[in-house]
Design an enzyme around this catalytic site. Structure first.
Site, PDB file in Angstrom:
ATOM      1  N   ALA A  75      48.230  48.398  25.243  1.00 19.65           N
ATOM      2  CA  ALA A  75      47.328  47.245  25.093  1.00 19.65           C
ATOM      3  C   ALA A  75      47.831  46.056  25.900  1.00 19.65           C
ATOM      4  CB  ALA A  75      47.226  46.870  23.619  1.00 19.65           C
ATOM      5  N   TYR A 142      50.749  38.441  35.999  1.00 21.54           N
ATOM      6  CA  TYR A 142      50.652  39.768  35.378  1.00 21.54           C
ATOM      7  C   TYR A 142      51.995  40.503  35.470  1.00 21.54           C
ATOM      8  CZ  TYR A 142      49.717  44.732  35.010  1.00 21.54           C
ATOM      9  OH  TYR A 142      49.792  46.066  34.678  1.00 21.54           O
ATOM     10  N   ALA A 207      33.631  45.690  49.352  1.00 20.00           N
ATOM     11  CA  ALA A 207      34.344  44.683  50.145  1.00 20.00           C
ATOM     12  C   ALA A 207      35.769  45.185  50.364  1.00 20.00           C
ATOM     13  CB  ALA A 207      34.359  43.358  49.396  1.00 20.00           C
TER      14      ALA A 207
END
Ligand code: UDP
Length: 327
Positions: A75, A142, A207
């Site tokens: 998680a 992150y 892209a």
């Protein structure tokens, strides 16, 4: 009686594949997920508990009820760009909630932790393929949240004896070869599902973020690893800890890099569809090349990827995306 394993975030992409494999290998997965980014349909194996991992009482009750010795922790928030824009929730969810989980495990004397870490903890690589002892200098929030947890785990082991395995994923991709579960992020930001949506006609083009990287065709090179091979590594890490193995960190990649253009070309072959490309600017925080050496887990735990080919990874993902999630 089957050993119960808490699968935190087991209704998400990688966690659900791990829960399926755990059940197949005779374990009892106990999936805890708040369904913020996970899906109820993905929690199909073992027991499902809808709860937030930050809810210490709920987690404590699950740990005690199922006599959990081992936790697999999937998680987390996992979008680099989002973590740059809005780091607060990343630190809260990836760090503070993980700390709460570890403290609750300590309280009830739960012993083993298998952590979903990332190659993003290495930052800009000094050499490729990246080995586990490469310096860890993440270049985005992150990656930093994941590194903080790795450091926390080292401290928890030294102080309380909690043993752990850090699994540093490269680019998770593909879907369950049986077609039961697969990737379904909202919003989707990952290359392979987006490319397949273009092949399906639900997006006009893909892209390509940056065509001026110092790579053979100017686009970023990544090491794509099949999600079922990731799941297999989790089961091996679990068996390693349950049989008395030491805390370790392992990279999980195939050791082969593919550029963004190569992924798109292979997707054209696999799908037989047109995939229009739009050349775009670089995405912030993307290193040019990320390829991992997984020699350590191969030699120490006998891990061997069953689905190493980019064609197989794309075929399983295409099968999933064409049929869509249940319901
Ligand atoms: N990428 C791209 N276009 C997209 C999404 C991703 O060119 O619409 C590139 C991205 O810059 C990176 C690679 O594809 O080099 C893999 O990105 P992804 O988001 O799938 O995974 P990440 O490497 O961020 O974990």
């Amino acid at each position: 009686m089957a050993e119960s394993v808490l699968v935190a975030g087991g209704a998400g992409y990688i966690g659900s594949h791990a829960a399926k494999l755990l059940a197949q290998r005779g374990f009892h997965p106990v999936v805890v997920d708040n369904l913020e980014r996970g899906h109820r349909w993905a929690a199909r194996w073992g027991t499902f508990v809808e709860a937030d991992l930050a809810d210490r009482e709920a987690v404590r009750a699950v740990l005690l009820e199922h006599r959990i010795r081992a936790v697999m922790h999937f998680a987390a928030y996992a979008y680099v760009a989002e973590s740059v824009r809005d780091p607060g929730p990343y630190y809260r969810n990836n760090v503070a909630t993980t700390l709460a989980l570890l403290e609750t495990m300590k309280e009830v004397e739960s012993e083993f932790f298998i952590f979903s870490s990332t190659c993003a903890t290495y930052g800009e690589p000094e050499r490729v393929p990246i080995p586990e002892d490469h310096p860890q200098r993440p270049i985005n929030p992150y990656g930093r949240t994941k590194l903080v947890v790795e450091q926390m785990l080292a401290d928890f082991e030294a102080a309380y004896g909690l043993r752990h395995v850090n699994l540093r994923y490269f680019n998770a991709a593909g879907a369950d070869p049986d077609g039961e579960i697969g990737e379904a992020h909202d919003p989707e930001t990952h290359l392979i599902p987006l490319v397949l949506e273009v092949a399906l006609g639900t997006r006009p083009h893909i892209a390509v973020f940056g065509t001026d990287y110092p790579t053979p065709d100017g686009t970023c090179v990544r090491d794509y690893i099949h999600v079922t091979d990731l799941a297999e590594a989790h089961v091996l890490a679990l068996e390693h800890l349950l049989s008395g193995g030491q805390s370790r960190a392992y990279n999980l990649g195939n050791g082969t890099g593919y550029s963004v253009r190569q992924v798109i070309d292979e997707a054209r072959k696999v799908t037989g569809r047109e995939i229009p490309v739009l050349e775009a600017r670089r995405r912030w925080g993307d290193p040019a090349v990320l390829v991992g050496s997984s020699d350590r887990i191969r030699s120490e735990l006998g891990w061997t990827p069953r689905y190493p080919g980019l064609d197989t990874i794309l075929e399983t993902a295409w099968n999933w995306h064409r049929n869509g999630p249940p319901g």
